[in-house]
Design a protein around this motif. Sequence first.
Motif, mmCIF file in Angstrom:
data_model
loop_
_atom_site.group_PDB
_atom_site.id
_atom_site.type_symbol
_atom_site.label_atom_id
_atom_site.label_comp_id
_atom_site.label_asym_id
_atom_site.label_seq_id
_atom_site.Cartn_x
_atom_site.Cartn_y
_atom_site.Cartn_z
ATOM 1 N N VAL A 46 0.835 -1.204 0.000
ATOM 2 C CA VAL A 46 0.000 0.000 0.000
ATOM 3 C C VAL A 46 0.868 1.251 0.000
ATOM 4 O O VAL A 46 0.640 2.196 -0.765
ATOM 5 C CB VAL A 46 -0.948 -0.014 1.211
ATOM 6 N N ARG A 47 1.871 1.275 0.863
ATOM 7 C CA ARG A 47 2.754 2.443 0.949
ATOM 8 C C ARG A 47 3.402 2.748 -0.396
ATOM 9 O O ARG A 47 3.420 3.901 -0.854
ATOM 10 C CB ARG A 47 3.829 2.176 1.996
ATOM 11 N N ASP A 48 3.911 1.711 -1.056
ATOM 12 C CA ASP A 48 4.627 1.917 -2.312
ATOM 13 C C ASP A 48 3.698 2.410 -3.423
ATOM 14 O O ASP A 48 4.103 3.222 -4.263
ATOM 15 C CB ASP A 48 5.317 0.620 -2.745
ATOM 16 N N HIS A 49 2.452 1.926 -3.440
ATOM 17 C CA HIS A 49 1.507 2.339 -4.476
ATOM 18 C C HIS A 49 0.935 3.728 -4.206
ATOM 19 O O HIS A 49 0.647 4.480 -5.149
ATOM 20 C CB HIS A 49 0.358 1.328 -4.590
ATOM 21 N N VAL A 50 0.782 4.068 -2.945
ATOM 22 C CA VAL A 50 0.102 5.316 -2.595
ATOM 23 C C VAL A 50 1.063 6.504 -2.550
ATOM 24 O O VAL A 50 0.638 7.643 -2.802
ATOM 25 C CB VAL A 50 -0.624 5.156 -1.231
ATOM 26 N N ALA A 51 2.336 6.272 -2.267
ATOM 27 C CA ALA A 51 3.288 7.372 -2.107
ATOM 28 C C ALA A 51 3.277 8.348 -3.289
ATOM 29 O O ALA A 51 3.215 9.574 -3.089
ATOM 30 C CB ALA A 51 4.692 6.823 -1.881
ATOM 31 N N PRO A 52 3.310 7.865 -4.553
ATOM 32 C CA PRO A 52 3.268 8.824 -5.667
ATOM 33 C C PRO A 52 1.972 9.631 -5.711
ATOM 34 O O PRO A 52 1.987 10.823 -6.054
ATOM 35 C CB PRO A 52 3.406 7.933 -6.910
ATOM 36 N N ALA A 53 0.852 8.999 -5.356
ATOM 37 C CA ALA A 53 -0.434 9.707 -5.363
ATOM 38 C C ALA A 53 -0.459 10.796 -4.301
ATOM 39 O O ALA A 53 -0.951 11.907 -4.546
ATOM 40 C CB ALA A 53 -1.570 8.719 -5.134
#
Length: 308
Positions: A214-221
Motif C-alpha cells: 500500500v505504501r509503495d503504491h500510494v506514495a506517488p499519489a
Amino acid sequence: MDGDTLYSIGELARRTRLTVKAIRFYSDCGIVPPTGRSPAGHRLYDTGAVARLDLVRTLRDLGVDLPTIRRVLDRETTLTQVAAAHAEALATQIRVLRLRRAVATAVVRRGSTPEEMDLMHRLARLSEDERRRLVDGFLDAAFGGLDADLTGIRRTMTPELPDDPEDEQVEAWIELAGLAADPEFGALMRRVAELHLADHARVDGPRPDAVAIVRDHVAPALAAGVGSASPQAGAIVAAVTARYAGLAGRPDDTALRRRLLTLLETANDPRRESYFRLLAVVNGWPPPDPLTPALTWFADALRAHRDQ
C-alpha cells in the motif's frame, strides 16, 4: 614563601580562601594537623598545610567524602584510584539525573497524571536486565508461538538503549517502555501479525507485506496530491487489491477488500507508528517514514471505490 614559614589559622584562611571554621574543623579531624603552637597556644601551620588544604578543597568540591580524602593524604590510596572511582560514581549520578529530567520533561509535555508520572519514573529506573525482560515480554505477547519467520521482525523491533544515552533517547525509552508494558498494545501487534500470516500462508519464501505494498503504491499519489475519491485513486485501489489477492491466494472480491481494510485499520493504530518512531530514536536509527498518511488515504479510497 620559605619552608620555615608558619601561619596562624587566620593567615592560612586568607591564603586558601577557606573559612577559619572550616580549617579548624579539618584540623580537629586530623586531616590538616597544626605544625605547632604559638607562645600564646594558637595553632600554627607550615606551607605543607596550604597544599593539603588546596587538595582538600578540590576533592570536596568534587564531592569526595572526608574518609577518602584522609586516605589520599595519608597515602593509603592514590589520587588516581580515587579519581577513577569518583568519576564512575559521578557518571552514575549523571545518569540518574538525566533520567529524572527525562521523566519531568515527559510529564510536562504530556500533561501526565500522578499515576502516569509514577509509571514513567519506574520505567526510567529499570536496570538493563529489567528492560530486556520488559521488551521480551512484549515481543512474546506479540509474536510468541506464531511463526519462526517472524524472528527477524522481532529483532528489528527490539530497543537497545546505549550505556550513555542522549536525553532524547532516554525520553523515547520511557514512552516506548510504556507502550511495551501495555497489554492492549501487545494484543494489537499480535493481531497485525496474525492477519499478516493468515494472508501469506500459501506463499513460499519471503512474504511481501500488505502495508508496504500500500505504501509503495500510494506514495506517488500523495506526492501528486491525488484525492482518495478521484478516478486515479480507483486505479490504485485496483492495483493494490489485485496484488493483495495474489499474495493471499484469494479472489479479488468484496470479502477480500473487507479483509484488507481490516488489516490496514489495525496496522494504522497510532500506537504502532509511535512505537517505530520511538524505536528509531532509542536505537539511533534514521527516523522512519510515517505510514499513517498512506494507510489513511488508501482506506478512504478503498471505501470510496468499494464496488469497482
